[in-house]
Design an enzyme around this catalytic site. Structure first.
Site: not given
Ligand code: UPG
Length: 473
Positions: A19, A122
């Site tokens: 988020h 948010d």
């Molecule tokens: O080692 C890491 C791990 C993650 N990321 C970044 O972290 C973000 C992760 O976001 P996402 O892929 O959306 O996963 P979640 O963090 O699990 O997302 C939560 O938030 C999202 C947006 O609301 C929802 O779609 C999901 O269901 C919810 O679990 C992305 O930009 C990734 O590129 C990194 O850069 N490096």
């Protein structure tokens, strides 16, 4: 209502990586349009945010203390630090105590004659609406996911009692919605299915923040019009006061245009994963594996992933969040020349755009979906929680830009996806005909996404219109 200063916006992200990151990208996009941005956050989140926005003199951080509450581990200020998702509800309730310090920040801005044009906060920070209304500052809401997923969830919330009478694999038809895939009850988030249970504390919380959401004066969407145009007005129909949904994404692409890319890349040392990928000589040969920042994956399921990746025969980079888990015995030797397992934070966007990456085994968090599409990388979809099944259906059935892993039915709750299913899915995605066609569709989608943020692109134009609108409030 105080007269807003010409160019100042307050952004208040929810303390979860998925988020926060897109709102940092939005902050950068606004600052490049001569809008000053104040990001409100808590001390430990401020440290990681500061690392993401080092070169932006117009982006300022304002720290407010995170409350200490019973039932939440001390020092835990981000959902990625929760021992498990069972702690999510106490965490959500703790954030409500940020209301007073948030109001104090806004009041100070107003008293010093620098009131913001608006607050963008948010969905989970619903309390910000009451504060904004009391102080005469418009509140826009940010959800983090697509307008399509939000529209499905809102409509299902309203129609929960009819949906509850269906069995899990029954098709769900939502009145007024034309869906790009067949929706079943099993695709809906657990919280949505529980909507009609008014005694459930999570339902009560979502009702509360949902009311604030519906009464906000605009919605920021990290997606683009080309993808959302068929359902955006249906989505807007859930809002009072004619609130408009502004599709501004993919937000992370604003970093990559007009010279900023250069300054950002200059600050980056090649990471261990990039160096490892540089050594892989065949383009599109490596599968990237990551399940985001929130999902709890059991040790036995992680074992199954390890066996599945090994059996597939394809090289892989796998980000594992669990500190307690270790590879099954003998596995290290088997994969040492073929796999890289990383337990620290990686630059996912950089990995996905590496020429060696040919597929992504993903939980389908919305940011991962966008990042994969932009990089033209097809997804092997393994949704785990929240709205991820909806995102997965959109990727696989809607865009044709991915395949689904096969879930094991009737084998108890422990292993949801078997090693065979992972291995077969990886082989088909990386080397099969279906995978080739998914890659072409992902590349086509990526072209549309990249065009959206370029000059005269849909998201670029919408951002300019949003800024005009904010100045006119
Ligand atoms: O080692 C890491 C791990 C993650 N990321 C970044 O972290 C973000 C992760 O976001 P996402 O892929 O959306 O996963 P979640 O963090 O699990 O997302 C939560 O938030 C999202 C947006 O609301 C929802 O779609 C999901 O269901 C919810 O679990 C992305 O930009 C990734 O590129 C990194 O850069 N490096």
């Amino acid at each position: 209502m105080p007269s807003p200063s010409a160019s100042h916006v307050v952004i208040f992200p929810f303390m979860a990586q998925g988020h926060t990151l897109p709102l940092l990208d939005l902050s950068k996009a606004l600052s490049r349009q001569q809008i000053k941005v104040t990001i409100i956050t808590t001390p430990s989140n401020a440290k990681s945010i500061a690392k993401c926005v080092p070169n932006h003199p117009d982006i300022h951080l304002n720290e407010i203390p995170f409350p200490t509450i019973d039932g939440l581990p001390k020092g835990c200020e981000n959902t990625s630090q929760l021992p498990s998702m069972e702690f999510l509800l106490p965490f959500l309730h703790a954030t409500k105590q940020l209301q007073k310090p948030f109001e104090e920040v806004l009041e100070t801005m107003i008293k010093s004659n620098t009131p913001p044009l608006c607050v963008i906060s948010d969905f989970f920070l619903g309390f910000t609406l009451a504060s904004c209304q009391a102080l005469g500052v418009p509140r826009l809401v940010f959800h983090g996911t697509s307008a399509l997923s939000m529209a499905i969830m809102k409509s299902s919330w309203v129609n929960a009692s009819q949906i509850n009478s269906l069995s899990m694999l029954d098709r769900v038809d939502l009145p007024g919605m034309k869906l790009p895939f067949t929706l079943t009850k099993a695709d809906l988030p657990a919280e949505t299915l529980n909507a009609s249970n008014h005694d459930d504390p999570m339902s009560q919380f979502i009702d509360e923040v949902g009311w604030a959401d519906a009464n906000s004066c605009g919605i920021i969407i990290n997606s683009f019009e080309e993808l959302e145009k068929d359902h955006i007005s249906f989505f807007e129909s859930f809002y009072m006061n004619g609130a408009k949904a502004w599709c501004l994404g993919p937000l992370f692409l604003y970093d990559k245009i007009e010279g900023l890319e250069k300054s950002i890349n200059q600050n980056q040392n090649p990471s261990m994963s990039t160096q490892w990928l540089d050594e892989q000589s065949t383009p599109d040969s490596v599968i990237y594996v990551s399940f985001g920042t929130q999902a709890d994956v059991s040790d036995s399921q992680l074992d199954e992933v390890a066996f599945g990746l090994e059996e597939s025969g394809f090289p892989f980079v796998w980000v594992v969040r669990s500190n307690a888990w270790s590879l099954p015995s003998g596995m290290e030797e088997k994969i040492k020349d073929r796999g890289l397992i990383v337990s620290e934070w990686v630059d996912q966007r950089q990995i996905l755009s590496h020429r060696a990456i040919g597929g992504f085994l993903s939980h389908c968090g919305w940011n991962s979906v966008l990042e994969s599409a932009v990089a033209g990388v097809p997804i092997l979809a393994w949704p785990m929680m929240a709205e991820q099944s909806l995102n997965a259906k959109l990727v696989v059935d809607g865009f044709g830009a991915g395949l689904s892993v096969k879930r094991v039915q009737n084998q108890g709750p422990e292993i949801l996806v078997s090693r065979q299913a992972i291995s077969e899915g990886v082989k088909e995605l990386m080397g099969g005909q279906k995978g080739r066609s998914a890659r072409e569709r992902a590349e086509a989608l990526g072209r549309v996404a990249r065009r959206a943020v370029q000059k005269d692109g849909s998201s670029h134009d919408t951002l300019s219109k949003l800024i005009d609108q904010l100045r006119a409030y």
